[in-house]
Design an enzyme around this catalytic site. Structure first.
Site, PDB file in Angstrom:
ATOM      1  N   TYR A 172       0.848  -1.199   0.000  1.00 13.54           N
ATOM      2  CA  TYR A 172       0.000   0.000   0.000  1.00 13.54           C
ATOM      3  C   TYR A 172       0.875   1.237   0.000  1.00 13.54           C
ATOM      4  CZ  TYR A 172      -3.612   3.354   1.384  1.00 13.54           C
ATOM      5  OH  TYR A 172      -4.468   4.427   1.429  1.00 13.54           O
ATOM      6  N   ASP A 196       9.017   3.068   0.579  1.00 12.51           N
ATOM      7  CA  ASP A 196       7.882   3.762   1.179  1.00 12.51           C
ATOM      8  C   ASP A 196       7.972   3.536   2.682  1.00 12.51           C
ATOM      9  OD1 ASP A 196       5.535   4.604   2.246  1.00 12.51           O
ATOM     10  OD2 ASP A 196       4.231   3.588   0.807  1.00 12.51           O
ATOM     11  N   LYS A 233       3.193  10.155   8.668  1.00 14.27           N
ATOM     12  CA  LYS A 233       2.792   9.716  10.014  1.00 14.27           C
ATOM     13  C   LYS A 233       3.674  10.270  11.131  1.00 14.27           C
ATOM     14  CE  LYS A 233       0.711   5.499   8.105  1.00 14.27           C
ATOM     15  NZ  LYS A 233      -0.723   5.514   8.148  1.00 14.27           N
TER      16      LYS A 233
HETATM   17  C1  LIG Z   1       3.068   2.315   3.623  1.00 18.11           C
HETATM   18  C2  LIG Z   1       2.092   3.441   3.426  1.00 18.11           C
HETATM   19  N1  LIG Z   1       2.321   4.329   2.455  1.00 18.11           N
HETATM   20  C3  LIG Z   1       1.507   5.379   2.259  1.00 18.11           C
HETATM   21  C4  LIG Z   1       0.399   5.576   3.062  1.00 18.11           C
HETATM   22  C5  LIG Z   1      -0.511   6.743   2.822  1.00 18.11           C
HETATM   23  O1  LIG Z   1      -0.387   7.674   3.841  1.00 18.11           O
HETATM   24  P1  LIG Z   1      -1.562   8.730   4.101  1.00 18.11           P
HETATM   25  O2  LIG Z   1      -2.719   7.953   4.633  1.00 18.11           O
HETATM   26  O3  LIG Z   1      -0.971   9.686   5.078  1.00 18.11           O
HETATM   27  O4  LIG Z   1      -1.855   9.359   2.803  1.00 18.11           O
HETATM   28  C6  LIG Z   1       0.123   4.679   4.089  1.00 18.11           C
HETATM   29  C7  LIG Z   1      -1.054   4.876   4.969  1.00 18.11           C
HETATM   30  O5  LIG Z   1      -1.351   4.105   5.843  1.00 18.11           O
HETATM   31  C8  LIG Z   1       0.981   3.566   4.275  1.00 18.11           C
HETATM   32  O6  LIG Z   1       0.730   2.643   5.212  1.00 18.11           O
END
Ligand SMILES: Cc1ncc(COP(=O)(O)O)c(C=O)c1O
Length: 441
Positions: free
Chosen positions: A154, A249, A277
């Site tokens: 994700y 990521d 986060k």
């Molecule tokens: C690994 C990862 N990348 C990107 C995101 C997206 O972040 P946001 O919800 O702040 O857009 C998340 C969200 O949980 C995530 O777990």
């Protein structure tokens, strides 16, 4: 045991009940909720406040929080130094735009010091925006269009991420399956999919798409699945050998697995990395970082040139969010912070596994560091293909039962342990799981 309420808290009468709130929410919000989770009536609640490891709902009940603001709150709710930092920053201006502020500069300096691959960072507001920018910068830098991501990985809510996160049909690698309606059909050819933890599959896809691939983007630890020995090193090597950029990521792993992130924890340096986060301490702060040379793509001096990658946003470098991030990172630098956090989380995980075993529930408490989850499986998954073998309905049911016994977990979602989860939380968590196991049996 619940956090102590202050006299001020008790003096404020609750003017609306939970059902008053639901009536409004059900009228004005799709599904009556926030975002992607639809919770049954008997477990959903309206938060009145968060304090330390717990949340209080407007009916006055306390819940032990393992959602942790989707992982942003590694030191729990309303941590005193974070509240102080926000209280100091906010009266000087909640938001600016276009030019610099103290907090944005100091946080950028700290992030560059801490993140191995980052000589420069560019701000974003959310993790999704940060991964979107990382992919854009990679395309601008290489002059190529395609990005390879992993099945089950994700990277946020944008169109380049919502492919094969939870595919409904058996995958035909490297063809991705859109996870949402509303995706432009022609995007499929630019987002390729590989199974996680499978270097041979990556080599094969790279061989057939070498001159078109800009980047491989990967969650260094994908959801609750950790990399096999050599997997991240292997991706590094494949990318270097083929002039493809490696993007980590780190929106979840950043400053959660270790100070600096998974790059520090696993000792593998990507070309670009996205963070969110924790770096904003719960505020609207995210970023993408990389070498000076790569990050030069988004130097606004180059605006108008062919390879300029546009990065800009109203809330970028938001002073209050950056102040919360700085105060959070300062806590994380305390000696022994990660050792204590990890051993607390591992203790909760181990004690929960004992409860499952005592009840002969065929489930595993899997995970590492401060990330873990209960899944109905016989052995740890290596990739999404393994993961969907789990009995997801049973996982969801057991999670819902734990919610009914006072835990705030989202059904079938991994748990985030914070540094302020206490001994009492541990004991109450074990009791809640014990009661939930009796319910499901
Ligand atoms: C690994 C990862 N990348 C990107 C995101 C997206 O972040 P946001 O919800 O702040 O857009 C998340 C969200 O949980 C995530 O777990």
């Amino acid at each position: 045991m619940c956090p102590v309420e202050t006299a001020t808290d008790q003096a404020v009468p609750e003017v609306m009940t939970q059902s008053d709130y639901y009536k409004i929410a059900d009228t004005v919000l799709p599904g009556g909720g926030l975002g992607g989770y639809s919770l049954p009536e008997d477990v959903r609640f309206v938060i009145k406040k968060g304090l330390g490891s717990r949340l209080q709902d407007v009916n006055g009940n306390w819940h032990i929080d393992y959602v942790g603001g989707a992982g942003a709150l590694i030191i729990g709710h309303a941590f005193p130094s974070v509240v102080d930092a926000v209280s100091e920053a906010a009266p000087k201006g909640i938001h600016f735009f276009g030019t610099l502020n103290h907090y944005a500069i100091k946080l950028a300096e700290e992030l560059v010091n801490a993140i191995p691959c980052a000589e420069k960072i560019a701000y974003a507001t959310t993790g999704s925006e940060a991964t979107f920018y990382a992919m854009r910068i990679a395309r601008a830098y290489t002059g190529r269009d395609k990005v390879l991501k992993c099945e089950g990985g994700y990277h946020g809510n944008h169109d380049y991420s919502t492919f094969s996160v939870s595919p409904r049909a058996v995958s035909n690698f490297p063809v991705g399956q859109p996870d949402t309606a509303g995706m432009p059909a022609n995007l499929t050819e630019n987002v390729l999919i590989s199974p996680y933890n499978d270097l041979d599959a990556v080599r094969e896809i790279v061989k057939s798409n070498k001159d078109e691939l800009a980047a491989i983007i990967v969650e260094p630890a994908q959801r609750i699945i950790f990399p096999k020995d050599g997997y991240l090193e292997g991706l590094r090597e494949i990318c270097s050998d083929n002039d493809i950029l490696l993007i980590f990521d780190e929106v979840v792993t950043g400053f959660r697995l270790a100070y600096g992130g998974a790059q520090t924890y696993f000792g593998v340096k990507p070309d670009l990395a996205s963070y969110g986060k924790i770096v904003g301490g719960g505020g609207p702060v995210a970023c993408v970082g990389g070498s000076k040379e790569i990050m030069e793509q988004c130097n606004p001096v180059n605006r108008g040139k062919d390879n300029y990658a546009y990065i800009n946003g109203t809330l970028h470098g938001n002073p209050v969010g950056c102040a919360a991030g700085l105060a959070t990172l300062e806590e994380l630098r305390s000696p022994g912070f990660y050792d204590q956090l990890h051993s607390r989380s591992e203790e909760i995980q181990r004690r929960c596994q004992e409860v499952l075993d005592n009840h002969k529930i065929p489930a595993l408490a899997i995970g590492r560091g401060s990330l873990w989850q209960i899944v109905f499986m016989e052995k740890e998954p290596e990739n999404f293909g393994d993961f969907i073998q789990a009995d997801m309905a049973a996982t969801r049911e057991l999670d819902l039962c734990q919610m009914r016994h006072g835990l705030y977990v989202l059904p079938s979602v991994r748990r985030f342990v914070s540094s302020v989860h206490t001994d009492q939380d541990l004991e109450d968590t074990v009791k809640a799981l014990d009661a939930a196991c009796k319910d499901v049996k």
